[in-house]
Each structure stands twice: as C-alpha cells, then as structure tokens.
Scaffold this active site. Structure first.
Site: not given
Lengths: 489, 95, 485
Positions: A79, A158, A182
């Site tokens: 990420k 997210s 997330s």
C-alpha cells in the site's frame, strides 16, 4: 497447469520450495497481470525492475540452499502508505508530490527480510481517509468484480488498490492499513481476506500516519492461511515504535487446526441495524449455522455502546489526523506552493495539496481540539471509547470470539455517497468498534449479494489472540467454500 | 452550536489550509452536519469514566542515551523543495 | 531591603514569576538518537524523526527522564509517577512536526522550593510550581538571504526542562539570585549546564505590580527569551516602572507578550498576531503515559550529590567557616570540590582564605573558570603545607603561587628551581647576625640606646644578604637576643 497467478500464496510458496517454478517466473507472471490490469488503477507506482532484481536474489538464495521461509520469492504489493526506500511514496496525496523516502518502513522491511518481492505501490484513499478509494489524488480504483448491472464498483477503502490487486490475482498478497476498517471493508467488497491485527502487533514506523492510536498494518490475501503466513512476515515488536507491543510472535499458520469445537462465539445484538439489507442478515445467520455445525456454541451478547462508535471515531481520528498532517507544510519534502509570507506558503501548499475529504477531516479535527471544545468533543469521545472497550472486555468474559458482518452493504457504484460524508462513514459501522478497542479482526469472504458481489463476515477476538481469529476465520472460509475467482473470469 | 463561515475561516487558518471564500459556506454546512451528528455522544453517561489514553496496555519503552542516528544531512535534505547551503528555506520570517 | 517603586500616590511592589527553559545534559535527543552537541554544521545532527519525515515516531530517552527527576529532587519537589506527553500544535518554520511534544496537564515534577541566600544573611523561599519536559525547536537564520529564512534543525528535539516558579519573587535582585541558585543546583546535579550565552538556559518573566498592601494580582506582562541574568534584572526593572507609570496615568496594563531590547534596556510588545494562538493540546498518541515506579525515583534520590544548601551548612558546622565564605565556596560544585581537596588534612580557614582571596582573585583577573585553573587543588595544598613547615614565608609563598599560576608547576619544583627555600637554619642566620653586629657598631649603639626602629634596618640587611630567604621570625628572634646582650 493453471496460471501461476491463480495459485494461493501458500501454493506459490510450496511450488517455489519444490522447484516447480522460479521466483522470476512467478514475478514475471505477476508483472504481466499488473500490466494487463492497469485499467483497475490499483497501482500508483509499478516497480518491475526492483521486483525482478529481488526475485533474482531470491532464486539465487534458493539455489544456494538458503531460504527465508514461505514468503521468499513471492510477489506482493505494498500500500502506498508504507514508506519504501528509493521508491516514490504518495499516501494518495498531491501534497507528497515526488517524495522518495530514504528509509523503509519496518513492516515492508520485515517483508523484504522474509524475501517477499514488491511489485508496486498500491492506490489508496488520500492519507487512508475514505471507504471507496475515491479520494485518491491518483484517481479511483475499480473493483475487479462485476455486478449484474455492469456498472463499475468501488473496491472499498482505504486499502482499495491492495484489495483490487489481490482480487484480480495480480499479486499473492498485499499490505493494507486499517484505522477504522480500511483493510476489512475493502476485503469484503473485493471478495478477499483482510486481517487487522491487534493494535501494537505490527510496527507503525515508516507508515504515513493517519490516526496514531488506531492505525494498524495487516495482510490482504485470497485465503486465511495466506493471511496467516503474510502476517508472520509483517509483525513483530519494533523498538522504534513506542506503541509496538513487546510480545512473542506465535506461529499463526499452526493455529489453523480447523477445530473450533466447544468454542463460544458471541453474536452482538447491537450490530443488527435498522434498515440493514436482508442479504447481509441472511449471510450473518448463515455464518452462525456454519460455526455451530463446526461444533462451536453461539450466543447473543451485548455491546451496548456500539451505536456511539462511529461518532466517537469521527472525533478521535480527525483530531489525531489534524495534528499528524501538520508536518506537510512545503518545507522539507513534497509539494510547495509559493507564498509571500511563511503563513501564505503554508496555506497555499496545504490548500492545494489536500483533497476535499482530507481538508474536511483536518478542519473537523482542528475544531474539536480547539479551545473551548476540547472537553466537550475530544475528552468526551475518549471517555466513550473507554466504554466501548469495556463492552468488549465484558463480552469476552462470556465468549471467545464475536461474529458480525464486515460491512452493511456490498460494493457500491463509483461516485455514490461522495456528496454525503456521513453516509460514506456508515460503511465502517461494523469495523470501527473493534478498531477503537484495538482488537484483532478478520473479514472472510462468505457469500455473494443478489447483484453477484462479494460479502464478508467478520471475526473479532480479544487482543493478541490472532491465532483464534485465523482459526475461526478458516472454519468460515471452509464452510462457505467461497470461490475467489472473479465471475466471468 | 453552529459553525458559521467565519468560524470555518478561523479554523482553516489554524490548520493553515487556504479555503477560497466561495467554499466557506458549503464547508460550514458540511462541518455542521458532521459536528451535529457526533454530538449524539452527549447522550452517553460518562460520569466517572476515564478518557482512554491508549489501547496498548504496557509501560512506555525507554531507550538508552546513545547517539545512534543523525549525521546524514544529505538524507535529511534529499526531498527538500528549495534547500540552500545545507539549510531548508522558507519565505523570510520577520520577527 | 524591600524593592518598592514610588508612584504618584504611593509605593508599589513588583510581583514576578519566572519560566526557565534549561537544556537537559544528554548525549542524544529526547525522542531521537541524534546528537545534542553544540555548534555542528547545519542539519548534521538531525535524524529522520527530528525532520518529521512521514511515518517517523518518537521513542523516549530514559536518561532525559532521569535528569528531569533528578532536577525535581534537587528542587525538593514532588515527583509525579504518572505524567503525560502532549502535543502543542502550532505552525512555525523551526517546528517540523507542526507540534511540540511537551507536558501540559500532567507534568513529571510538581511543587518544590528554592532557598535564596540574601546578602544580609537571611534566606527567602521561592516556590516552584512545576517542571516539565519538552522538545526544543530548531533555529531560523534571517540574515543569510534577502527573501528567505534558512532553517537548521540541529537543536530540534533536544530535551528541555521548563521550570515555572510561583509568583513569589519581589525584586530584580531576587530574580537574579534565584537564577544563579537554580543554575548552581542544576550544575551540581549535572542536569543542565546553565550556559545562558549558548542558549542552554533561557528565561521568560511574568511581571505585574500592585500597591503595597494589595493582595490580588494585577494584570501581568510576559517578557520572553531573556538570555542573561543581567537582562532579566533589567527587564524587570523596566517593566515594573513602565507598569507603575501606566497605572498612575490611568492607562490599562494589557496582558501581552513583550520582547526585551538589550541595547536600550527596554521592552516592547511583540507584533500582534492576526489570531491568538490556540495550541490544541492533546495527549500524544505516539507515546504512552510515562509511568515511573517509586524504586526508580528512590535510586536517583540515593545517588544525588550533596547540594549547595546542605554543603554550605556542613562547611559552617564542620569547618567553622563564616556563612559568607561558605556561601562563596558552595556556589559551584567544582569550587566546593576544589576547596575540600585543598582543606583535606589542613586548616580549613587557611584553605578557604587561599582559595577565596588568592585563587579567585587570580582566576578572575585571568578570566578563567575553576576547571581551567593552572593551580590544582593538590598543588595549592602542598603550598599551604610548605608554609606550615616553615619552608616558605608568607611573602615567599605568594611569589611561589604567582609562579604556579604562570607555569602550572608544583610548588616544590618552583622552590627547588629558584632556590627559594627559606633559611631556617639558626646557625647560618646567627653567623650573618654576628657579622652585622661586629661591622656596624653605630647601629648597635643606637638600638641599645633605645631606638627600636633600627632593628628594621638589621632585618633588611639580613634579607638582602640572604636574598629574602631568611626565616623572618628566626631573624627577629636572633637579632633581639644578640642586640640585647
């Protein structure tokens, strides 16, 4: 033989160990899939040269008879909230334009040390603030799952790019971070496993901070076993993070015994929301049956302050974020928009550098901490947070784990809920309470919505009982026999 | 309580985020909605409840007093927008 | 003794509270492993944590915690076993995080006391409100470029102790005494070097005035960032009279922050900010509360050095020194240690006299600190021994002492080299006396006729003949014996 990218992480590891294929072959397959999947916009930065170099190192190691365990040579995605040495790190924000860290986050370093091969940095909501991946400066990510109506769906957020790339079989696992859901909510939306460990299990050092008291890294994979293997490579005490807990790391995969006989599973009654879609309720009931069939006892428990978790979260997380994001000021890295005075430079830089959702949350956070409001909002929220944690403590006096839905709906269409922040925030209604209490939880894909989109169930346990999270999660996975292959693929 | 455009302007300055005047009204509405929504916490009886300081139940780790870091100005300045002679720079500050 | 300002309609007293920022003596910074040394090249003592790179986290330096506790114990203060680091949020060029990690609601040290020794021999107690730990900021340079300021983060994150007094101080003189006493205590403890020129100790003052007899406090003004004791005293004097004039003129004294102009000795308001600061303190979620156990505090307490007040009492009690001499000798730990080394096994009053009169005089003239003294305590002790043994006369000892200051040599070596040894051999002196008496019958007659003064002439002659080395007592004794015959 099926395509290499169809293997699970565990199968890929076994194949590498058996010499069925090399890390270079595996990595090239992933890189090809990454290229083919560019329409998903799952990656902000692709790192193919780096990946091939690391794959070659892994093959060389293996050739010398050295191996660093199951992740050695396995392609993963990171990420873009994790700082990576020499590789652009954006947090999905304009304000980090061009920022190339000279350091590697502890979690991504741990994965490197375990031999994992990074293929790229995945897209995310700006500063991890969002539940749809639509707030990224680098554009929205597309969910690889197709609904019956053919409209593009969000991957959740997210960690949307990580979820999308794992679901699309671009990589064997990806790192995510979870502040209020997330990892788990995009896991549910994309039909993959998303696991948030106990707060303090993974180091936060080198992860761009959103809300320090909540942020926690975790694995996103296609199976529970893969998540256990990947967490093993990510976690561990880090003296560089004062909130990293100095406890030993158990062998997570060894906990996957499939045996949950006699285990007591709580069903929190307050998670039964008014107006919850029937398909979510039905799946939840199905989950109860599966666990009972495996020999667990289920019973209703009460977490009375559940309904206050979201408002509590939306005071605490923005408050911390407003302070954490003060360092993005145009002086030492990232975007700088000139101004005639120091304050003007700050205002111009931060005005241009932050997107609407980040701006909204920083302003909320600034407001709730400001003179005259601190006690009414921030201190009040921290008191309610104590009550929420206490609810879990009491429930865990009666039961060993909790079963809940992961999200109140399946993936929604791109562009939906963008003009209604509170509706967007409600996505995290089932994931936020355990985040506030710092507890480990997993989302396991368990079924499909009427539109043919994945739905996840969530298991929550007491702190540092990730082994039980994985064990129960795997039982659910087995019982649901969810097919992670994309429909029509 | 309601946030007006003027309050939003003040908060935005505290946060050093330039908000165009044309955005102030809309932003005030959005923030009001969110603040109004979180105010439901007022219903919760928190008498005698300590505010949570951390979910991590452990003692603060303390490091030894050794110089183990620093001495790498090139790394410190590597991403600086306008470094000069080993310094970061900002528009002139008048004190 | 009382410091009063004459106003139009009566006398005013001044009420002063101080906030002192002392840099903690440590190798590394409070929350990072970068060095704290003074004077490095720009940004060469900066870690990624200090530069507030994304994802960087603070980890506390245990020694800094110990130093704060040690200082608290030295101030006879309450040590709080539970304290909390909070973020003080504001934007500034030298503050990379956009917040300073400080302590606010729960400081590590609570109320304490500092005793001032007043010049008239009395004492005054000044209350300490609190002591807390915090990060220092970086440095901005404004003179390097016409349109930009340059930022050096070397100081960023160095551990500071902020010490806040109660509003107990009543005169510029007391403020000066307080600062010197506090500095002395911290230097004894080794927790802060108190070097105001290098900025390792800075002072903010809060000043208000009130009519004699009033019990309520009036509005105060704060003067920030004073970097010498003299400036603190000047700023208080100026502020006190400015405020009295304002009150007398019926003008309002506003609560504000002012800056001191050291060239003029005046204060002026800081440029008004568009909006007041709103620091939005909240507990730093990157750190846990700091919880100490009593055993940790007790260990530090057990290892504390003897502090100036106790040492002074002991010097008076054990050595019979005057309170003034004792006070002078304990003001610095190094001086006290030096003195004790000199006094060891010797007459303490003689030792005190040599240290205070001769050594301090010489060091002051040369502008040297005791640690730079060319004369070691052991050497000074030997010199005193040489006087005691009769090897040196007092006058010769001064000469030897001057030579020691110049060369740093041992007194014995100087005595040997210069052949300075006093002649105390009565036979040798007797011979010279006999010769003088034989050669100078006129002077002998004068003496015997009752002119006692002529003995001085004989002494002079003997000293001349011995190059001053004859033992004066012995010379006197022999002369009187022989001339009296």
């Amino acid at each position: 033989m099926a395509a290499l990218t169809d293997l699970t992480l565990a199968e890929a590891a076994a194949g590498l160990a058996a010499g069925d294929f090399t890390s270079i072959e595996l990595t090239d397959a992933s890189l090809a899939a990454m290229e083919a999947g560019r329409a998903l916009n799952a990656f902000i930065t692709e790192t193919p040269e780096l990946a091939r170099a690391r794959a070659a190192e892994s093959d060389a190691r293996r050739g010398r008879g050295e191996t660093r365990g199951p992740l050695d040579g396995v392609p993963v995605a990171i990420k873009d909230l994790f700082c990576t040495e020499g590789v652009l790190t954006t947090a999905g924000s304009h304000i980090l334009d061009g920022f190339t860290p000279t350091y590697e986050s502890t979690v991504s370093q741990n994965l490197r040390n375990a031999g994992a091969v990074m293929i790229g940095k995945t897209n995310l909501d700006e500063f991890a603030m969002g539940s749809s991946n639509a707030t990224s400066y680098y554009g929205p990510v597309i969910n690889p799952w197709r609904a019956d109506d053919g409209k593009d769906r969000v991957p959740g957020g997210s960690s949307g790019g990580s979820a999308s790339s794992v679901a699309a079989r671009i990589c064997f696992g990806a790192t995510g971070t979870d502040t209020g859901g997330s990892i788990r909510q995009p896991g549910s939306f994309c039909g993959i496993v998303g696991m948030k460990p106990t707060y303090g299990r993974c180091s936060r050092w080198g992860i761009v901070a959103f809300a320090s008291s909540l942020d926690q890294a975790g694995p996103m994979t296609r199976t529970v076993r893969d998540a256990a293997l990947m967490l093993q490579g990510m976690a561990g005490h880090d003296p560089k993070d004062s909130t990293s807990t100095p406890v030993d790391l158990p062998d997570f995969a060894a906990a996957l015994t499939g045996d949950i006989r006699g285990m007591k599973i709580g069903i929190p009654k307050e998670y039964r929301l008014d107006g919850m879609p029937e398909e979510i309720e039905a799946l939840w009931r199905q989950g109860v049956e599966w666990l009972e069939a495996a020999g667990a006892e289920t019973r209703e428990v009460s977490l009375p302050h559940t309904k206050y978790a979201l408002p509590t979260y939306y005071i605490i997380a923005p408050a911390e974020a407003s302070s954490n994001l003060a360092r993005y000021d145009g002086v030492r890295y990232g975007l700088r928009v000139p101004g005639d005075s120091l304050d003007e430079m700050y205002e111009n830089t931060r005005g241009a550098g932050f997107g609407a959702e980040v701006r909204r949350r920083v302003l909320i956070g600034t407001y709730v901490l400001s003179a005259g409001y601190y006690d009414a909002y921030y201190i009040k929220a921290q008191r309610v947070r104590s009550l929420i944690a206490r609810d879990f403590d009491r429930a865990f006096e009666e039961v060993d784990a909790l079963l809940t839905p992961t999200a109140p709906s399946a993936a929604f269409a791109l562009g939906e809920k963008m003009d209604d922040p509170i509706a967007m925030y409600l996505n995290d209604v089932f994931t936020v309470p355990s985040s506030l209490a710092g507890l480990p939880a997993i989302s396991v894909p368990a079924g499909l919505s009427r539109e043919g989109l994945p739905l996840g169930l969530q298991i929550i346990t007491p702190a540092f009982d990730e082994e039980r999270v994985f064990r129960v999660g795997e039982v659910l996975e087995t019982a649901s026999s969810f097919d992670t292959r994309l429909r029509g693929a | 309580m309601a946030l007006d455009s003027n309050t939003v302007k003040k908060i935005a300055f505290l946060a050093r985020i330039k908000v165009p005047d044309s955005d102030l009204g809309g932003l005030a509405n959005e923030l009001n909605n969110i603040i109004g929504w979180v105010e439901q916490l007022g219903e919760v009886n928190t008498e005698g409840v300590e505010p949570m300081t951390s979910v991590a139940e452990m003692s603060l780790y303390k490091r030894a007093d050794e110089v183990t870091d620093g001495a790498y100005p090139e790394r410190v300045l590597a991403n600086a927008p306008e470094p000069e002679k080993g310094f970061y720079t900002v528009p002139k500050v008048v004190e | 003794m009382t410091y009063l300002i004459q106003g139009d309609r009566g006398d005013w007293e001044v009420v002063i509270g101080l906030e002192i920022h002392g840099q903690v003596v440590s190798k590394a910074k409070l929350f990072s492993g970068a060095a704290t040394a003074f004077g490095a090249d720009p940004n060469c003592q900066v870690s990624l944590v200090d530069a507030a790179m994304p994802g960087m986290l603070p980890v506390i330096n245990e020694h800094c915690v110990e130093q704060a506790v040690r200082t608290g114990l030295g101030l006879k203060a309450e040590i709080n076993l539970f304290s909390v680091f909070e973020r003080k949020n504001y934007f500034y060029a030298d503050l990379p995080q956009g917040y300073q990690i400080s302590q606010y609601q729960h400081p590590i040290v609570g109320e304490g006391t500092v005793v001032l020794d007043m010049p008239d021999g009395s004492t005054r107690e000044i209350g300490i409100e609190r002591l807390h730990m915090e990060q220092d900021a970086g440095k901005s340079l404004h003179d390097q470029d016409p349109r930009r300021s340059f930022i050096d983060l070397n100081r960023t994150g160095v551990c500071l102790m902020e010490i806040v007094t109660k509003p107990d101080i009543r005169s510029p003189e007391e403020a000066g005494l307080f600062l010197r006493k506090l500095r002395s205590i911290m230097r004894y403890l080794g927790t802060c070097d108190g070097n105001m020129e290098e900025g390792s100790m800075r002072c903010d003052i809060n000043v208000s005035v009130r009519s004699v007899g009033e019990t309520e406090l009036r509005t105060r003004a704060e003067v920030k960032n004073l970097n010498s004791v003299r400036f603190v005293m000047q700023a208080i004097e100026y502020e006190a009279s400015r405020q009295v004039e304002a009150h007398d003129a019926g003008e309002e004294v506003v609560q504000e922050t002012r800056l001191f102009d050291s060239a003029r000795g005046t204060t002026r308001p800081m440029r008004a900010k568009e909006f007041a600061h709103d620091y939005r303190y909240f507990p730093d979620p990157d750190l846990l509360p700091l919880q100490l156990d009593q055993a940790f505090v007790d260990r530090i307490k057990a290892a504390l050095p003897e502090l100036p007040d106790d040492k002074k009492a002991r010097f008076i009690r054990e050595f019979g020194l005057s309170p003034y001499d004792a006070g002078v000798l304990v003001a610095s730990r190094r001086v006290a240690e030096y003195f004790e080394a000199v006094a060891e096994g010797r007459d303490p009053k003689t030792a005190a006299n040599w240290v205070i009169t001769n050594l301090f005089g010489a060091l002051n003239a040369k502008g040297l600190d005791i640690s730079e003294s060319p004369v070691s305590a052991a050497a000074l002790g030997k010199l005193i021994d040489l006087i005691g043994k009769g090897t040196l006369s007092g006058r010769m000892a001064k000469e030897v002492f001057d030579a020691m200051l110049e060369s740093g040599q041992d007194p014995e070596a100087i005595v040997a080299e210069r052949g300075l040894e006093q002649i105390s051999d009565s036979g040798a002196i007797e011979g010279i006396v006999d010769g003088l008496i034989a050669d100078n019958p006129t002077q002998v007659e004068q003496y015997r006729a009752g002119n006692q003064k002529v003995i001085g002439w004989f002494v002079g002659q003997i000293m001349k003949a011995t190059q001053g080395k004859a033992n004066p007592q012995m010379v006197n004794k022999l002369l009187r014996e022989k001339l009296g015959e």
